[in-house]
Design a protein around this motif. Structure first.
Motif, PDB file in Angstrom:
ATOM      1  N   LYS A 120      12.873  -9.291   8.638  1.00 23.41           N
ATOM      2  CA  LYS A 120      13.483 -10.409   7.898  1.00 23.41           C
ATOM      3  C   LYS A 120      12.480 -11.534   7.656  1.00 23.41           C
ATOM      4  O   LYS A 120      12.588 -12.269   6.691  1.00 23.41           O
ATOM      5  N   LYS A 121      11.498 -11.644   8.537  1.00 25.83           N
ATOM      6  CA  LYS A 121      10.479 -12.685   8.403  1.00 25.83           C
ATOM      7  C   LYS A 121       9.311 -12.229   7.528  1.00 25.83           C
ATOM      8  O   LYS A 121       8.425 -13.025   7.227  1.00 25.83           O
ATOM      9  N   CYS A 122       9.317 -10.971   7.134  1.00 22.50           N
ATOM     10  CA  CYS A 122       8.254 -10.392   6.298  1.00 22.50           C
ATOM     11  C   CYS A 122       8.898  -9.642   5.131  1.00 22.50           C
ATOM     12  O   CYS A 122       8.752  -8.419   5.014  1.00 22.50           O
ATOM     13  N   PRO A 123       9.614 -10.353   4.260  1.00 20.81           N
ATOM     14  CA  PRO A 123      10.404  -9.671   3.218  1.00 20.81           C
ATOM     15  C   PRO A 123       9.590  -8.887   2.198  1.00 20.81           C
ATOM     16  O   PRO A 123      10.134  -8.012   1.525  1.00 20.81           O
ATOM     17  N   GLU A 124       8.304  -9.172   2.069  1.00 22.00           N
ATOM     18  CA  GLU A 124       7.468  -8.456   1.099  1.00 22.00           C
ATOM     19  C   GLU A 124       6.964  -7.119   1.635  1.00 22.00           C
ATOM     20  O   GLU A 124       6.386  -6.321   0.897  1.00 22.00           O
ATOM     21  N   TRP A 125       7.185  -6.883   2.907  1.00 19.41           N
ATOM     22  CA  TRP A 125       6.714  -5.664   3.551  1.00 19.41           C
ATOM     23  C   TRP A 125       7.844  -4.642   3.606  1.00 19.41           C
ATOM     24  O   TRP A 125       9.012  -4.998   3.714  1.00 19.41           O
ATOM     25  N   GLU A 126       7.468  -3.359   3.549  1.00 22.36           N
ATOM     26  CA  GLU A 126       8.433  -2.259   3.617  1.00 22.36           C
ATOM     27  C   GLU A 126       8.211  -1.485   4.916  1.00 22.36           C
ATOM     28  O   GLU A 126       7.066  -1.268   5.322  1.00 22.36           O
ATOM     29  N   LEU A 127       9.299  -1.082   5.522  1.00 15.39           N
ATOM     30  CA  LEU A 127       9.218  -0.245   6.715  1.00 15.39           C
ATOM     31  C   LEU A 127       9.095   1.208   6.270  1.00 15.39           C
ATOM     32  O   LEU A 127       9.929   1.697   5.503  1.00 15.39           O
ATOM     33  N   GLU A 128       8.028   1.861   6.686  1.00 19.70           N
ATOM     34  CA  GLU A 128       7.809   3.276   6.379  1.00 19.70           C
ATOM     35  C   GLU A 128       7.512   4.003   7.684  1.00 19.70           C
ATOM     36  O   GLU A 128       6.402   3.903   8.211  1.00 19.70           O
ATOM     37  N   LYS A 129       8.507   4.674   8.187  1.00 24.12           N
ATOM     38  CA  LYS A 129       8.427   5.400   9.455  1.00 24.12           C
ATOM     39  C   LYS A 129       7.976   4.452  10.563  1.00 24.12           C
ATOM     40  O   LYS A 129       8.711   3.565  10.941  1.00 24.12           O
ATOM     41  N   LYS A 130       6.757   4.594  11.052  1.00 23.35           N
ATOM     42  CA  LYS A 130       6.282   3.786  12.183  1.00 23.35           C
ATOM     43  C   LYS A 130       5.259   2.744  11.746  1.00 23.35           C
ATOM     44  O   LYS A 130       4.434   2.308  12.538  1.00 23.35           O
ATOM     45  N   SER A 131       5.345   2.342  10.467  1.00 21.37           N
ATOM     46  CA  SER A 131       4.399   1.364   9.905  1.00 21.37           C
ATOM     47  C   SER A 131       5.149   0.374   9.031  1.00 21.37           C
ATOM     48  O   SER A 131       6.266   0.642   8.584  1.00 21.37           O
ATOM     49  N   ILE A 132       4.483  -0.754   8.766  1.00 23.59           N
ATOM     50  CA  ILE A 132       4.941  -1.646   7.709  1.00 23.59           C
ATOM     51  C   ILE A 132       3.857  -1.655   6.645  1.00 23.59           C
ATOM     52  O   ILE A 132       2.665  -1.621   6.951  1.00 23.59           O
ATOM     53  N   VAL A 133       4.289  -1.672   5.385  1.00 28.09           N
ATOM     54  CA  VAL A 133       3.382  -1.476   4.258  1.00 28.09           C
ATOM     55  C   VAL A 133       3.659  -2.533   3.196  1.00 28.09           C
ATOM     56  O   VAL A 133       4.810  -2.885   2.930  1.00 28.09           O
ATOM     57  N   ARG A 134       2.588  -3.021   2.584  1.00 27.76           N
ATOM     58  CA  ARG A 134       2.705  -3.940   1.464  1.00 27.76           C
ATOM     59  C   ARG A 134       1.637  -3.593   0.430  1.00 27.76           C
ATOM     60  O   ARG A 134       0.471  -3.420   0.770  1.00 27.76           O
ATOM     61  N   SER A 135       2.063  -3.483  -0.824  1.00 25.94           N
ATOM     62  CA  SER A 135       1.139  -3.271  -1.936  1.00 25.94           C
ATOM     63  C   SER A 135       1.115  -4.520  -2.795  1.00 25.94           C
ATOM     64  O   SER A 135       2.157  -5.133  -3.043  1.00 25.94           O
ATOM     65  N   LEU A 136      -0.086  -4.877  -3.229  1.00 19.24           N
ATOM     66  CA  LEU A 136      -0.270  -6.070  -4.057  1.00 19.24           C
ATOM     67  C   LEU A 136      -1.070  -5.707  -5.290  1.00 19.24           C
ATOM     68  O   LEU A 136      -2.022  -4.930  -5.211  1.00 19.24           O
ATOM     69  N   GLU A 137      -0.685  -6.290  -6.417  1.00 18.15           N
ATOM     70  CA  GLU A 137      -1.404  -6.113  -7.682  1.00 18.15           C
ATOM     71  C   GLU A 137      -2.194  -7.384  -7.969  1.00 18.15           C
ATOM     72  O   GLU A 137      -1.654  -8.488  -7.879  1.00 18.15           O
ATOM     73  N   PHE A 138      -3.460  -7.215  -8.328  1.00 18.00           N
ATOM     74  CA  PHE A 138      -4.314  -8.348  -8.668  1.00 18.00           C
ATOM     75  C   PHE A 138      -4.724  -8.250 -10.126  1.00 18.00           C
ATOM     76  O   PHE A 138      -4.640  -7.187 -10.738  1.00 18.00           O
ATOM     77  N   ASP A 139      -5.160  -9.355 -10.688  1.00 16.70           N
ATOM     78  CA  ASP A 139      -5.543  -9.395 -12.100  1.00 16.70           C
ATOM     79  C   ASP A 139      -6.779  -8.557 -12.391  1.00 16.70           C
ATOM     80  O   ASP A 139      -6.921  -8.003 -13.475  1.00 16.70           O
ATOM     81  N   ASP A 140      -7.673  -8.480 -11.409  1.00 16.82           N
ATOM     82  CA  ASP A 140      -8.865  -7.664 -11.606  1.00 16.82           C
ATOM     83  C   ASP A 140      -9.365  -7.159 -10.252  1.00 16.82           C
ATOM     84  O   ASP A 140      -8.900  -7.582  -9.198  1.00 16.82           O
ATOM     85  N   PHE A 141     -10.300  -6.251 -10.305  1.00 15.57           N
ATOM     86  CA  PHE A 141     -10.832  -5.602  -9.111  1.00 15.57           C
ATOM     87  C   PHE A 141     -11.396  -6.607  -8.115  1.00 15.57           C
ATOM     88  O   PHE A 141     -11.102  -6.550  -6.920  1.00 15.57           O
ATOM     89  N   MET A 142     -12.218  -7.545  -8.594  1.00 15.72           N
ATOM     90  CA  MET A 142     -12.872  -8.485  -7.681  1.00 15.72           C
ATOM     91  C   MET A 142     -11.880  -9.410  -6.991  1.00 15.72           C
ATOM     92  O   MET A 142     -12.093  -9.795  -5.839  1.00 15.72           O
TER      93      MET A 142
END
Length: 94
Positions: free
Chosen positions: A15-37
């Motif tokens: 609840k304190k990390c709403p951007e993260w997803e629970l996946e089995k025994k891990s928490i995961v977050r994906s982020l998109e950036f405007d460019d590679f750097m």
């Protein structure tokens, strides 16, 4: 070494990390950036706080997408340091 969290403790911490997803025994977050750097700059920031915390995420960089996975590999599940680091990573984005 921190103790593994129970299912109820994980639910509460998520609840304190709403951007993260629970996946089995891990928490995961994906982020998109405007460019590679921009993504690489973010990864460097994550590396600094992870090293300071002595708790290191799995980091996957695919062009403008960075995916982070946190778990306590040596314990086979989630612990307080996983969620503490997730919150510190989220603070990098503020």
């Amino acid at each position: 070494m921190s103790d593994l969290l129970t299912a109820d403790e994980i639910k509460s911490r998520m609840k304190k990390c709403p951007e993260w997803e629970l996946e089995k025994k891990s928490i995961v977050r994906s982020l998109e950036f405007d460019d590679f750097m921009e993504g690489i700059d973010f990864v460097n920031g994550v590396a600094e706080i992870a090293e300071e915390a002595s708790h290191h995420p799995e980091i996957d960089v695919r062009y403008c997408t960075v995916t982070l996975r946190l778990t306590a590999h040596d314990q086979g599940g989630l612990t307080d340091p996983d969620f503490d680091l997730a919150q510190r990573i989220d603070n990098l984005l503020d």
